[in-house]
Design an enzyme around this catalytic site. Sequence first.
Site, PDB file in Angstrom:
ATOM      1  N   ARG A 193       0.835  -1.216   0.000  1.00  0.00           N
ATOM      2  CA  ARG A 193       0.000   0.000   0.000  1.00  0.00           C
ATOM      3  C   ARG A 193       0.865   1.260   0.000  1.00  0.00           C
ATOM      4  NH1 ARG A 193      -2.267  -3.436  -1.333  1.00  0.00           N
ATOM      5  NH2 ARG A 193      -3.979  -4.575  -0.431  1.00  0.00           N
TER       6      ARG A 193
ATOM      7  N   SER B   8     -10.205  -0.028   4.373  1.00  0.00           N
ATOM      8  CA  SER B   8      -9.401  -0.294   5.573  1.00  0.00           C
ATOM      9  C   SER B   8      -8.803   1.001   6.107  1.00  0.00           C
ATOM     10  CB  SER B   8      -8.261  -1.254   5.249  1.00  0.00           C
ATOM     11  OG  SER B   8      -8.793  -2.498   4.873  1.00  0.00           O
TER      12      SER B   8
ATOM     13  N   GLU C 184      -3.812   3.663   6.713  1.00  0.00           N
ATOM     14  CA  GLU C 184      -3.904   3.442   5.264  1.00  0.00           C
ATOM     15  C   GLU C 184      -4.650   4.602   4.619  1.00  0.00           C
ATOM     16  OE1 GLU C 184      -4.817  -0.547   3.904  1.00  0.00           O
ATOM     17  OE2 GLU C 184      -5.805   0.250   2.126  1.00  0.00           O
TER      18      GLU C 184
HETATM   19  C1  LIG Z   1     -15.626  -0.668   0.339  1.00  0.00           C
HETATM   20  C2  LIG Z   1     -14.177  -0.428   0.037  1.00  0.00           C
HETATM   21  C3  LIG Z   1     -13.347  -1.494  -0.228  1.00  0.00           C
HETATM   22  C4  LIG Z   1     -11.981  -1.282  -0.497  1.00  0.00           C
HETATM   23  N1  LIG Z   1     -11.182  -2.359  -0.771  1.00  0.00           N
HETATM   24  C5  LIG Z   1      -9.881  -2.168  -1.051  1.00  0.00           C
HETATM   25  C6  LIG Z   1      -9.029  -3.270  -1.356  1.00  0.00           C
HETATM   26  O1  LIG Z   1      -9.452  -4.424  -1.398  1.00  0.00           O
HETATM   27  N2  LIG Z   1      -7.728  -3.014  -1.615  1.00  0.00           N
HETATM   28  C7  LIG Z   1      -7.212  -1.754  -1.604  1.00  0.00           C
HETATM   29  O2  LIG Z   1      -6.014  -1.576  -1.863  1.00  0.00           O
HETATM   30  N3  LIG Z   1      -7.992  -0.688  -1.313  1.00  0.00           N
HETATM   31  C8  LIG Z   1      -9.297  -0.857  -1.041  1.00  0.00           C
HETATM   32  N4  LIG Z   1     -10.098   0.214  -0.745  1.00  0.00           N
HETATM   33  C9  LIG Z   1      -9.501   1.560  -0.679  1.00  0.00           C
HETATM   34  C10 LIG Z   1      -9.558   2.362  -1.995  1.00  0.00           C
HETATM   35  O3  LIG Z   1     -10.585   1.904  -2.811  1.00  0.00           O
HETATM   36  C11 LIG Z   1      -8.250   2.293  -2.767  1.00  0.00           C
HETATM   37  O4  LIG Z   1      -7.206   2.759  -1.969  1.00  0.00           O
HETATM   38  C12 LIG Z   1      -8.307   3.100  -4.073  1.00  0.00           C
HETATM   39  O5  LIG Z   1      -7.217   2.739  -4.879  1.00  0.00           O
HETATM   40  C13 LIG Z   1      -8.319   4.607  -3.862  1.00  0.00           C
HETATM   41  O6  LIG Z   1      -8.547   5.226  -5.126  1.00  0.00           O
HETATM   42  P1  LIG Z   1      -9.327   6.608  -5.240  1.00  0.00           P
HETATM   43  O7  LIG Z   1      -9.303   7.019  -6.656  1.00  0.00           O
HETATM   44  O8  LIG Z   1     -10.638   6.532  -4.592  1.00  0.00           O
HETATM   45  O9  LIG Z   1      -8.351   7.552  -4.400  1.00  0.00           O
HETATM   46  P2  LIG Z   1      -8.784   8.792  -3.487  1.00  0.00           P
HETATM   47  O10 LIG Z   1      -9.431   8.290  -2.247  1.00  0.00           O
HETATM   48  O11 LIG Z   1      -9.500   9.812  -4.283  1.00  0.00           O
HETATM   49  O12 LIG Z   1      -7.335   9.362  -3.108  1.00  0.00           O
HETATM   50  C14 LIG Z   1      -6.454   8.599  -2.317  1.00  0.00           C
HETATM   51  C15 LIG Z   1      -5.086   9.260  -2.370  1.00  0.00           C
HETATM   52  O13 LIG Z   1      -4.592   9.137  -3.704  1.00  0.00           O
HETATM   53  C16 LIG Z   1      -4.200  10.422  -4.192  1.00  0.00           C
HETATM   54  N5  LIG Z   1      -4.443  10.481  -5.642  1.00  0.00           N
HETATM   55  C17 LIG Z   1      -5.575  10.113  -6.312  1.00  0.00           C
HETATM   56  N6  LIG Z   1      -5.407  10.334  -7.625  1.00  0.00           N
HETATM   57  C18 LIG Z   1      -4.161  10.859  -7.783  1.00  0.00           C
HETATM   58  C19 LIG Z   1      -3.399  11.311  -8.915  1.00  0.00           C
HETATM   59  N7  LIG Z   1      -3.868  11.280 -10.161  1.00  0.00           N
HETATM   60  N8  LIG Z   1      -2.152  11.802  -8.691  1.00  0.00           N
HETATM   61  C20 LIG Z   1      -1.647  11.857  -7.433  1.00  0.00           C
HETATM   62  N9  LIG Z   1      -2.321  11.455  -6.338  1.00  0.00           N
HETATM   63  C21 LIG Z   1      -3.554  10.957  -6.512  1.00  0.00           C
HETATM   64  C22 LIG Z   1      -5.089  11.395  -3.440  1.00  0.00           C
HETATM   65  O14 LIG Z   1      -4.522  12.709  -3.448  1.00  0.00           O
HETATM   66  C23 LIG Z   1      -5.137  10.769  -2.063  1.00  0.00           C
HETATM   67  O15 LIG Z   1      -4.014  11.137  -1.294  1.00  0.00           O
HETATM   68  C24 LIG Z   1     -11.458   0.037  -0.481  1.00  0.00           C
HETATM   69  C25 LIG Z   1     -12.312   1.126  -0.231  1.00  0.00           C
HETATM   70  C26 LIG Z   1     -13.649   0.906   0.028  1.00  0.00           C
HETATM   71  C27 LIG Z   1     -14.543   2.078   0.280  1.00  0.00           C
END
Ligand SMILES: Cc1cc2nc3c(=O)[nH]c(=O)nc-3n(C[C@H](O)[C@H](O)[C@H](O)COP(=O)(O)OP(=O)(O)OC[C@H]3O[C@@H](n4cnc5c(N)ncnc54)[C@H](O)[C@@H]3O)c2cc1C
Length: 318
Positions: A177, A227, A312
Amino acid sequence: MTSDRNYEKFQAELDNKVLRNESIAEHTTFKIGGPAQFYYEAEDTDSIVRAVKLAHKLRVDIFMLGGGSNLLMSDDGFAGLVIKTKNSHLEIKGSLVTVDAGMWLNMLVIETLKKGLSGLEPLSGIPGTVGGAVFGNAGAWGKAIGEVVKQAEVLVVANKSVRWKTMSQAELRFGYRDSSLKHGDYILLRAQLKLRKLKTGNLLKRFGEVIKQRSGKHPLDYPNAGSIFKNIRYSEDLQHLKKFEAYGKVSVGKIIDSLGFKGRKIGEAQVANEHANFIVNLGEAKAADVLELMNEIEREVESKYGVKLEREIRLVGF
Ligand SMILES: Cc1cc2nc3c(=O)[nH]c(=O)nc-3n(C[C@H](O)[C@H](O)[C@H](O)COP(=O)(O)OP(=O)(O)OC[C@H]3O[C@@H](n4cnc5c(N)ncnc54)[C@H](O)[C@@H]3O)c2cc1C
């Protein structure tokens, strides 16, 4: 006022599409968070670059928002420009995939499976964008996206300049992560992935199979951000945590559960009954409630088991 002047400049450069005081709660899976001073949805890569360059020139802080599925935005919101990535161009040539940061990860998984490309199926069902996934090296079932990312195109936001850079897989330093994007001022624009071409053709049914395996593991009834804490890598000096270990990782959910946290509430933030490493928003939870609950968990885990939990989810605007 500077804020008004900056707003006018953003509007002029970004086709009058900048919003003021947009509630970020609406754009996160937690449904928590105050307003963004400026909010802009960038439909293509060029729009991201223009927005970043102008914000840098005006010395306005930038926050990159993907699907908002891994963050806790403060109740005060964000004083600066929130850029929501919506660029979503996808190019598949043989087993090489070039994809924009704003594409939904699940869309990418589906499109690659349809083409008979293997490598992303363990990520089926993870919410959010490609950008968020690469940033945090999202994964499941012991696999993570960093294993197939060969390079990424980023903007490096330095004190004096904004410059374009191609980062190799080695430079992206993927870990559990984790990636180097988390430790610098990088903005991911697009990534190049190398997948494996299988003879079988359309592999789409794998998507449904993984989703089915995931179901029941996460609390889906209430808004949450996945998480809260990272699992812990098991090592010899953690013998006292052996009972919580599986496949080399100590399950933080099980540790928290062992302390009786399931169902514990502060305001309308509650440790999920299904999984103790999830906090759910029962309706009107404040970011401050979630943070207090997180602090309480961290204190009790450290005092009972002597380990410091690593967060995380990203805390923004605190
Ligand atoms: C129900 C549920 C289940 C989940 N299961 C998992 C799982 O199984 N495994 C897992 O790893 N995660 C899981 N997650 C967490 C999440 O989905 C992941 O971490 C996902 O990859 C986050 O992507 P996002 O686009 O929503 O990021 P955001 O929440 O929008 O951003 C997260 C971080 O990434 C940065 N970011 C986003 N885009 C960019 C960019 N283009 N350039 C630079 N920085 C950027 C943001 O600034 C922020 O700091 C889960 C979440 C939920 C709600």
